[in-house]
Design an enzyme around this catalytic site. Structure first.
Site, PDB file in Angstrom:
ATOM      1  CG  ASP A  13      41.748  58.670  68.499  1.00 17.29           C
ATOM      2  OD1 ASP A  13      41.001  58.700  69.485  1.00 17.29           O
ATOM      3  OD2 ASP A  13      41.400  58.177  67.410  1.00 17.29           O
ATOM      4  CG  HIS A  53      40.723  49.302  66.959  1.00 16.19           C
ATOM      5  ND1 HIS A  53      39.472  49.840  66.756  1.00 16.19           N
ATOM      6  CD2 HIS A  53      41.600  50.157  66.351  1.00 16.19           C
ATOM      7  CE1 HIS A  53      39.600  50.962  66.052  1.00 16.19           C
ATOM      8  NE2 HIS A  53      40.876  51.181  65.805  1.00 16.19           N
ATOM      9  CG  HIS A  57      38.743  46.563  64.774  1.00 18.09           C
ATOM     10  ND1 HIS A  57      38.784  47.585  63.848  1.00 18.09           N
ATOM     11  CD2 HIS A  57      37.603  46.729  65.479  1.00 18.09           C
ATOM     12  CE1 HIS A  57      37.701  48.343  64.002  1.00 18.09           C
ATOM     13  NE2 HIS A  57      36.976  47.849  64.991  1.00 18.09           N
ATOM     14  CG  HIS A  86      45.581  51.217  64.730  1.00 21.64           C
ATOM     15  ND1 HIS A  86      45.012  50.623  63.618  1.00 21.64           N
ATOM     16  CD2 HIS A  86      44.630  52.061  65.222  1.00 21.64           C
ATOM     17  CE1 HIS A  86      43.793  51.090  63.448  1.00 21.64           C
ATOM     18  NE2 HIS A  86      43.527  51.968  64.404  1.00 21.64           N
ATOM     19  CE  LYS A 111      37.989  57.890  68.230  1.00 22.45           C
ATOM     20  NZ  LYS A 111      38.775  57.072  67.283  1.00 22.45           N
ATOM     21  CB  CYS A 156      39.927  60.248  64.708  1.00 19.72           C
ATOM     22  SG  CYS A 156      39.907  58.465  64.384  1.00 19.72           S
TER      23      CYS A 156
END
Ligand code: VGL
Ligand code: ZN
Length: 206
Positions: A13, A53, A57, A86, A111, A156
Site C-alpha cells: 500500500d 475501495h 465503502h 481513502h 484489496k 496492513c
C-alpha cells in the site's frame, strides 16, 4: 536475521493517500519509497498491494451517519476501525507514490474492493476467511518465504505478516521500509503481535 532474497518481497500500500497530503496520511509515509526501491529487483518474486475501495465503502466513516474517523464500529464480521475516505478506486489518492519503481512488480494485488468488507491483509479480507488469492499465487510459484515492507506497519503490514506466518511462510518485516499510523499505540501492539506469532522483525537492510 537475514533478508530472504529467495522469497517474495511484498510491498504494501505505498499509495498517495497514505503519503504526505493524502487522505489517510501515515507520518513519514513517503520516506519508505527510497528504502523500498533499494530492495526491488533483489528477490525471486515481487508483489505490490494496492488498497482499492469503491465509493461508500463500509470502512469509511462517511458511510456511517453520526460516526467519525477512527471510531470503532461492529460490522457483520466484527470490529472495524472507521477511516477517512481513502484509496477510492481510480482516484489519484489510490495511485502508487510516483517515486516507487512499480515496473518491478510481478503481480499487483488489489484489496478492499468489496463494498461491505475491509481488507488489511494481503492474504485474507477482514472477515478473516475471504482469500485474496495471493497464497495460491505464491505457492504455485514455489515461494515459501516473504519479506514485507510498506504502509502501514500497524495495519496492513501487520495483518499481512501475521497471516503469512500462520499460512506457513517464513516471514520477515524490514522496519526501516515501513511507517506506522500510531507508533505508541497500535504500532507497539503490532510489533508485539508479530513477534508473538514468530514473524522476524529486521531493523534495516545491512
Ligand atoms: C490501511 C487503514 C485502512 C493500510 C488501509 O494500508 O495500512 N490502513 N486502509
Ligand atoms: Zn483502506
Amino acid at each position: 536475521m537475514t533478508i530472504p532474497f529467495d522469497g517474495a518481497l511484498i510491498v504494501v500500500d505505498v499509495q498517495n493517500d497514505f503519503c504526505a497530503g493524502g487522505a489517510l496520511e501515515v507520518p513519514g509515509g513517503g520516506d519508505v519509497v527510497g528504502p523500498i526501491n533499494g530492495l526491488l529487483g533483489k528477490f525471486a518474486a515481487t508483489v505490490f498491494t494496492q488498497d482499492w475501495h469503491p465509493p461508500g465503502h463500509a470502512s469509511f466513516a462517511s458511510s456511517h451517519p453520526a460516526r467519525s474517523a477512527f471510531d470503532k464500529v461492529e460490522l457483520e464480521y466484527g470490529t472495524q476501525v472507521l477511516w477517512p475516505d481513502h484509496c477510492v478506486i481510480g482516484s489519484e489518492g489510490a495511485q502508487f507514490h510516483s517515486g516507487l519503481k512499480t515496473d518491478r512488480a510481478d503481480l499487483i494485488v488489489r484489496k478492499g474492493f468489496r463494498k461491505s468488507i475491509d481488507s488489511y491483509s494481503a492474504f485474507f479480507e477482514n472477515d478473516r476467511t475471504t482469500p485474496t488469492g495471493l497464497e495460491g499465487y505464491l505457492l504455485t510459484r514455489g515461494i515459501g518465504k516473504v519479506c514485507l515492507v510498506g504502509l502501514a506497519l500497524d495495519y496492513c503490514v501487520r495483518y499481512s505478516a501475521v497471516d503469512a506466518k500462520k499460512l506457513g511462510f517464513e516471514t520477515t518485516v524490514v522496519e526501516s521500509a515501513c511507517r506506522e499510523i500510531a507508533p505508541g499505540e497500535s504500532g507497539a501492539e503490532a510489533r508485539a503481535e508479530m513477534l508473538e506469532c514468530g514473524v522476524e522483525l529486521i531493523p534495516a537492510p545491512v
